[in-house]
Design a protein around this motif. Structure first.
Motif, mmCIF file in Angstrom:
data_model
loop_
_atom_site.group_PDB
_atom_site.id
_atom_site.type_symbol
_atom_site.label_atom_id
_atom_site.label_comp_id
_atom_site.label_asym_id
_atom_site.label_seq_id
_atom_site.Cartn_x
_atom_site.Cartn_y
_atom_site.Cartn_z
ATOM 1 N N UNK A 36 14.179 35.286 -10.271
ATOM 2 C CA UNK A 36 15.019 36.357 -10.802
ATOM 3 C C UNK A 36 14.235 37.083 -11.896
ATOM 4 N N UNK A 37 14.834 38.079 -12.483
ATOM 5 C CA UNK A 37 14.137 38.789 -13.562
ATOM 6 C C UNK A 37 14.055 37.950 -14.831
ATOM 7 N N UNK A 38 14.760 36.815 -14.867
ATOM 8 C CA UNK A 38 14.763 35.937 -16.045
ATOM 9 C C UNK A 38 13.817 34.752 -15.916
ATOM 10 N N UNK A 39 13.425 34.416 -14.699
ATOM 11 C CA UNK A 39 12.568 33.260 -14.481
ATOM 12 C C UNK A 39 12.642 32.807 -13.037
ATOM 13 N N UNK A 40 12.233 31.572 -12.790
ATOM 14 C CA UNK A 40 12.291 31.059 -11.421
ATOM 15 C C UNK A 40 12.644 29.579 -11.408
ATOM 16 N N UNK A 41 13.168 29.142 -10.261
ATOM 17 C CA UNK A 41 13.583 27.770 -10.048
ATOM 18 C C UNK A 41 12.575 27.088 -9.138
ATOM 19 N N UNK A 42 12.283 25.840 -9.465
ATOM 20 C CA UNK A 42 11.369 25.028 -8.661
ATOM 21 C C UNK A 42 12.059 23.747 -8.248
ATOM 22 N N UNK A 43 11.796 23.342 -7.032
ATOM 23 C CA UNK A 43 12.278 22.068 -6.533
ATOM 24 C C UNK A 43 11.096 21.104 -6.512
ATOM 25 N N UNK A 44 11.243 20.000 -7.267
ATOM 26 C CA UNK A 44 10.235 18.937 -7.293
ATOM 27 C C UNK A 44 10.914 17.686 -6.764
ATOM 28 N N UNK A 45 10.682 17.393 -5.510
ATOM 29 C CA UNK A 45 11.397 16.282 -4.886
ATOM 30 C C UNK A 45 12.876 16.624 -4.832
ATOM 31 N N UNK A 46 13.701 15.832 -5.514
ATOM 32 C CA UNK A 46 15.143 16.112 -5.546
ATOM 33 C C UNK A 46 15.586 16.694 -6.886
ATOM 34 N N UNK A 47 14.655 17.117 -7.712
ATOM 35 C CA UNK A 47 14.957 17.694 -9.022
ATOM 36 C C UNK A 47 14.664 19.192 -9.019
ATOM 37 N N UNK B 168 0.848 -1.174 0.000
ATOM 38 C CA UNK B 168 0.000 0.000 0.000
ATOM 39 C C UNK B 168 0.896 1.240 0.000
ATOM 40 N N UNK B 169 0.566 2.196 -0.839
ATOM 41 C CA UNK B 169 1.326 3.431 -0.917
ATOM 42 C C UNK B 169 0.920 4.382 0.194
ATOM 43 N N UNK B 170 1.885 5.095 0.724
ATOM 44 C CA UNK B 170 1.607 6.092 1.746
ATOM 45 C C UNK B 170 1.262 7.429 1.119
ATOM 46 N N UNK B 171 0.938 8.374 1.929
ATOM 47 C CA UNK B 171 0.633 9.725 1.481
ATOM 48 C C UNK B 171 1.940 10.438 1.176
ATOM 49 N N UNK B 172 1.994 11.069 0.013
ATOM 50 C CA UNK B 172 3.197 11.796 -0.366
ATOM 51 C C UNK B 172 3.354 13.031 0.518
ATOM 52 N N UNK B 173 4.571 13.233 1.017
ATOM 53 C CA UNK B 173 4.846 14.419 1.824
ATOM 54 C C UNK B 173 5.674 15.427 1.042
ATOM 55 N N UNK B 174 6.003 15.103 -0.218
ATOM 56 C CA UNK B 174 6.764 16.020 -1.055
ATOM 57 C C UNK B 174 5.868 17.144 -1.533
ATOM 58 N N UNK B 175 6.467 18.288 -1.678
ATOM 59 C CA UNK B 175 5.734 19.434 -2.205
ATOM 60 C C UNK B 175 6.613 20.134 -3.225
ATOM 61 N N UNK B 176 5.975 20.772 -4.172
ATOM 62 C CA UNK B 176 6.707 21.615 -5.106
ATOM 63 C C UNK B 176 7.064 22.894 -4.361
ATOM 64 N N UNK B 177 8.279 23.361 -4.576
ATOM 65 C CA UNK B 177 8.721 24.565 -3.882
ATOM 66 C C UNK B 177 9.464 25.473 -4.842
ATOM 67 N N UNK B 178 9.073 26.732 -4.891
ATOM 68 C CA UNK B 178 9.813 27.726 -5.648
ATOM 69 C C UNK B 178 10.987 28.141 -4.777
ATOM 70 N N UNK B 179 12.214 27.955 -5.306
ATOM 71 C CA UNK B 179 13.400 28.203 -4.497
ATOM 72 C C UNK B 179 14.065 29.538 -4.765
ATOM 73 N N UNK C 222 1.137 20.483 -6.560
ATOM 74 C CA UNK C 222 1.727 19.367 -7.302
ATOM 75 C C UNK C 222 0.809 18.156 -7.126
ATOM 76 N N UNK C 223 -0.348 18.165 -7.823
ATOM 77 C CA UNK C 223 -1.352 17.122 -7.587
ATOM 78 C C UNK C 223 -0.960 15.730 -8.076
ATOM 79 N N UNK C 224 -0.031 15.649 -9.036
ATOM 80 C CA UNK C 224 0.461 14.356 -9.504
ATOM 81 C C UNK C 224 1.904 14.525 -9.966
#
Length: 83
Positions: free
Chosen positions: A15-26, A1-12, A51-53
């Motif tokens: 800048x004026x050029x864009x933004x970085x996101x952390x998805x798990x370890x990526x 049985x799979x557990x509930x995911x505790x990972x969240x997408x995070x904007x890290x 990050x619904x899926x």
């Protein structure tokens, strides 16, 4: 049985050029040239991301849905906003 995911997408960083996101370890960069929906958005709107899926991200304040594949490989998704 799979557990509930505790990972969240995070904007890290934004800048004026864009933004970085952390998805798990990526960490991914979303340049405003490729993702213009975010260019005029507030920091609060950009950082409120769901990050619904594993392959889907949603910004409710901006009503923007993106597949993670379109961030990893924007050249495969040539459609652009007319903003």
């Amino acid at each position: 049985m799979l557990g509930i995911s505790t990972s969240a997408a995070e904007v890290t960083n934004i800048s004026r050029h864009g933004f970085w996101m952390l998805l798990g370890d990526e960490e991914l960069f979303l340049p405003f040239d490729e993702f213009p929906w975010f260019k005029a958005a507030s920091v609060a709107a950009i950082t409120e991301v769901e990050w619904p899926s594993p392959e889907h991200l949603y910004w409710p304040v901006l009503d923007v849905d993106l597949s993670v594949a379109s961030i990893r490989h924007p050249e495969r998704f040539p459609l652009k906003s007319r903003i």
